[in-house]
Design a protein around this motif. Structure first.
Motif, short mmCIF file in Angstrom:
data_model
loop_
_atom_site.label_atom_id
_atom_site.label_comp_id
_atom_site.label_asym_id
_atom_site.label_seq_id
_atom_site.Cartn_x
_atom_site.Cartn_y
_atom_site.Cartn_z
N VAL A 134 0.87 -1.17 0.00
CA VAL A 134 0.00 0.00 0.00
C VAL A 134 0.91 1.22 0.00
O VAL A 134 2.06 1.14 0.44
CB VAL A 134 -0.95 0.03 1.22
CG1 VAL A 134 -1.89 -1.17 1.20
CG2 VAL A 134 -0.17 0.06 2.53
N LYS A 135 0.40 2.35 -0.48
CA LYS A 135 1.32 3.46 -0.68
C LYS A 135 0.94 4.76 0.04
O LYS A 135 1.80 5.49 0.50
CB LYS A 135 1.46 3.74 -2.20
CG LYS A 135 2.14 2.59 -2.93
CD LYS A 135 3.65 2.66 -2.97
CE LYS A 135 4.41 2.78 -1.73
NZ LYS A 135 4.64 1.51 -1.00
N GLU A 136 -0.34 5.09 0.13
CA GLU A 136 -0.69 6.35 0.80
C GLU A 136 -0.31 6.32 2.28
O GLU A 136 0.15 7.33 2.83
CB GLU A 136 -2.20 6.61 0.67
CG GLU A 136 -2.61 7.13 -0.69
CD GLU A 136 -4.04 7.65 -0.69
OE1 GLU A 136 -4.23 8.82 -1.06
OE2 GLU A 136 -4.95 6.89 -0.30
N HIS A 137 -0.50 5.18 2.92
CA HIS A 137 -0.20 5.06 4.36
C HIS A 137 1.29 5.31 4.64
O HIS A 137 1.62 6.18 5.48
CB HIS A 137 -0.65 3.69 4.86
CG HIS A 137 -0.28 3.40 6.27
ND1 HIS A 137 -0.60 4.25 7.32
CD2 HIS A 137 0.39 2.35 6.83
CE1 HIS A 137 -0.15 3.74 8.45
NE2 HIS A 137 0.46 2.60 8.18
N PRO A 138 2.23 4.61 4.00
CA PRO A 138 3.65 4.90 4.29
C PRO A 138 4.07 6.29 3.83
O PRO A 138 4.94 6.91 4.45
CB PRO A 138 4.40 3.80 3.53
CG PRO A 138 3.45 3.30 2.51
CD PRO A 138 2.09 3.45 3.11
N ARG A 139 3.48 6.79 2.75
CA ARG A 139 3.82 8.14 2.29
C ARG A 139 3.52 9.16 3.37
O ARG A 139 4.36 10.01 3.71
CB ARG A 139 3.04 8.47 1.01
CG ARG A 139 3.37 9.85 0.42
CD ARG A 139 2.47 10.15 -0.77
NE ARG A 139 2.90 11.34 -1.48
CZ ARG A 139 2.60 12.59 -1.13
NH1 ARG A 139 1.85 12.83 -0.05
NH2 ARG A 139 3.03 13.62 -1.84
N LEU A 178 -5.88 1.68 -7.92
CA LEU A 178 -5.76 0.58 -8.88
C LEU A 178 -5.49 -0.75 -8.18
O LEU A 178 -6.03 -1.80 -8.56
CB LEU A 178 -4.64 0.88 -9.88
CG LEU A 178 -4.86 2.08 -10.80
CD1 LEU A 178 -3.62 2.32 -11.66
CD2 LEU A 178 -6.08 1.86 -11.68
N ALA A 179 -4.66 -0.72 -7.13
CA ALA A 179 -4.32 -1.96 -6.42
C ALA A 179 -5.53 -2.54 -5.70
O ALA A 179 -5.64 -3.77 -5.56
CB ALA A 179 -3.20 -1.69 -5.42
N CYS A 189 0.91 7.86 -5.19
CA CYS A 189 0.53 6.81 -4.24
C CYS A 189 -0.98 6.63 -4.20
O CYS A 189 -1.48 5.52 -4.04
CB CYS A 189 1.07 7.16 -2.85
SG CYS A 189 2.87 7.08 -2.74
N GLU A 190 -1.71 7.71 -4.34
CA GLU A 190 -3.18 7.63 -4.37
C GLU A 190 -3.66 6.80 -5.55
O GLU A 190 -4.52 5.92 -5.40
CB GLU A 190 -3.79 9.03 -4.43
CG GLU A 190 -5.31 9.01 -4.52
CD GLU A 190 -5.92 10.40 -4.65
OE1 GLU A 190 -7.16 10.49 -4.64
OE2 GLU A 190 -5.15 11.37 -4.77
N ARG A 241 -7.54 2.85 1.62
CA ARG A 241 -8.89 3.37 1.79
C ARG A 241 -9.84 2.96 0.67
O ARG A 241 -11.06 3.00 0.83
CB ARG A 241 -8.87 4.89 1.94
CG ARG A 241 -8.30 5.65 0.74
CD ARG A 241 -8.08 7.11 1.10
NE ARG A 241 -7.40 7.87 0.07
CZ ARG A 241 -8.03 8.62 -0.84
NH1 ARG A 241 -9.35 8.68 -0.86
NH2 ARG A 241 -7.33 9.29 -1.75
N PHE A 242 -9.30 2.55 -0.47
CA PHE A 242 -10.14 2.13 -1.58
C PHE A 242 -10.58 0.67 -1.46
O PHE A 242 -11.50 0.24 -2.15
CB PHE A 242 -9.39 2.31 -2.91
CG PHE A 242 -9.01 3.74 -3.18
CD1 PHE A 242 -9.93 4.66 -3.67
CD2 PHE A 242 -7.72 4.18 -2.93
CE1 PHE A 242 -9.58 5.97 -3.92
CE2 PHE A 242 -7.35 5.49 -3.17
CZ PHE A 242 -8.28 6.40 -3.67
N ALA A 243 -9.94 -0.10 -0.59
CA ALA A 243 -10.26 -1.53 -0.47
C ALA A 243 -11.64 -1.75 0.14
O ALA A 243 -12.33 -2.71 -0.20
CB ALA A 243 -9.19 -2.22 0.39
#
Length: 254
Positions: free
Chosen positions: A97-102, A174-175, A168-169, A230-232
């Protein structure tokens, strides 16, 4: 493939199986690898495994790579003694995941150090025969030292990765549609205890592969994909709604 990169001193925070997988190729390219972790990996790295975090952070790394689990990354990053840094350093992560670590790294990493968020979208199984053609996503979050950042990204370009620059968003959106849905279907099939039969169709064999692939990953990874993307949540609702619609269509035929 890309051009070869300058030698980097790369420090790993966390040195589990995925970190070891990355480090093997980085070492092959000539980079110096050191690591610190809660578990003892001195058998893998000898004197280049440093248990003491203060000592580890006091070494002059070009890059520090965060390779912890999604669920533990907040605790780990907040415990890093950044005051021990002797020079500005590039911090990178490889989480799914990317937004969280960013957001976390922007809050915790000193302002004079650079940040790049990445997701090598492969692992020890899919990348066992090389990384050529495999997706590598990245976002240059805060970069002043272009030489170090480019040299780090060139590690993956040199191996033939398909380099995908995106926010990251956008990655998480997409992920959630691809990675999270695939993991969820695999988990559902596992709960159903589906097994091979004597009359497998090709389609069923693919479902078994999805189930087995999901089973190889920890539940911590799967829960992290859900909790910290957050999209999951919407994708889970979409799956539930789709199942209800399909049931409704069948019941209407009865």
């Amino acid at each position: 493939m890309g051009t070869s990169t300058r030698q980097l001193n790369i420090g790993f925070i966390g040195f589990g199986s995925f970190a070891q997988f990355l480090a093997k190729t980085m070492t092959k390219q000539g980079h110096l690898i050191r690591a610190t972790s809660r578990s003892d990996y001195s058998a893998h790295l000898g004197d280049n495994f440093i248990r003491d975090m203060d000592e580890f952070m006091g070494l002059e790394h070009d890059v520090i790579l965060i390779c912890t689990s999604i669920v533990s990354v907040s605790e780990v990053v907040k415990s890093i003694p950044f005051h021990c840094l002797k020079k500005p350093t590039l911090f990178a992560d490889v989480l799914s995941v990317k937004e969280h670590p960013r957001q976390l790294l922007l809050q915790e990493v000193p302002e004079d150090s650079d940040l790049v968020c990445t997701h090598p979208m492969f692992g020890p199984e899919s990348g066992k025969d090389g990384w050529k053609g495999l997706n590598f996503m990245y976002e240059r979050v805060r970069v002043r030292d272009e030489d170090i950042c480019s040299s780090f990204l060139n590690i993956f370009e040199y191996e033939g990765c398909k380099m995908i620059e995106m926010t990251c968003e956008e990655h998480d959106r997409l992920a959630a549609q691809s990675q999270f849905v695939t993991h969820t279907i695999g988990r559902i099939l596992s709960e159903m205890q589906l097994t091979n039969t004597q009359i497998n169709t090709k389609g069923f064999e693919k479902l078994i592969q999805v189930k087995e692939s999901a089973a190889k990953d920890s539940f911590d990874l799967y829960s992290g994909l859900f909790i910290h993307n957050r999209f999951a949540k919407q994708q889970m609702k979409n799956l539930e709604s789709a199942l209800e619609r399909v049931k409704g269509l069948l019941e209407a035929k009865m």
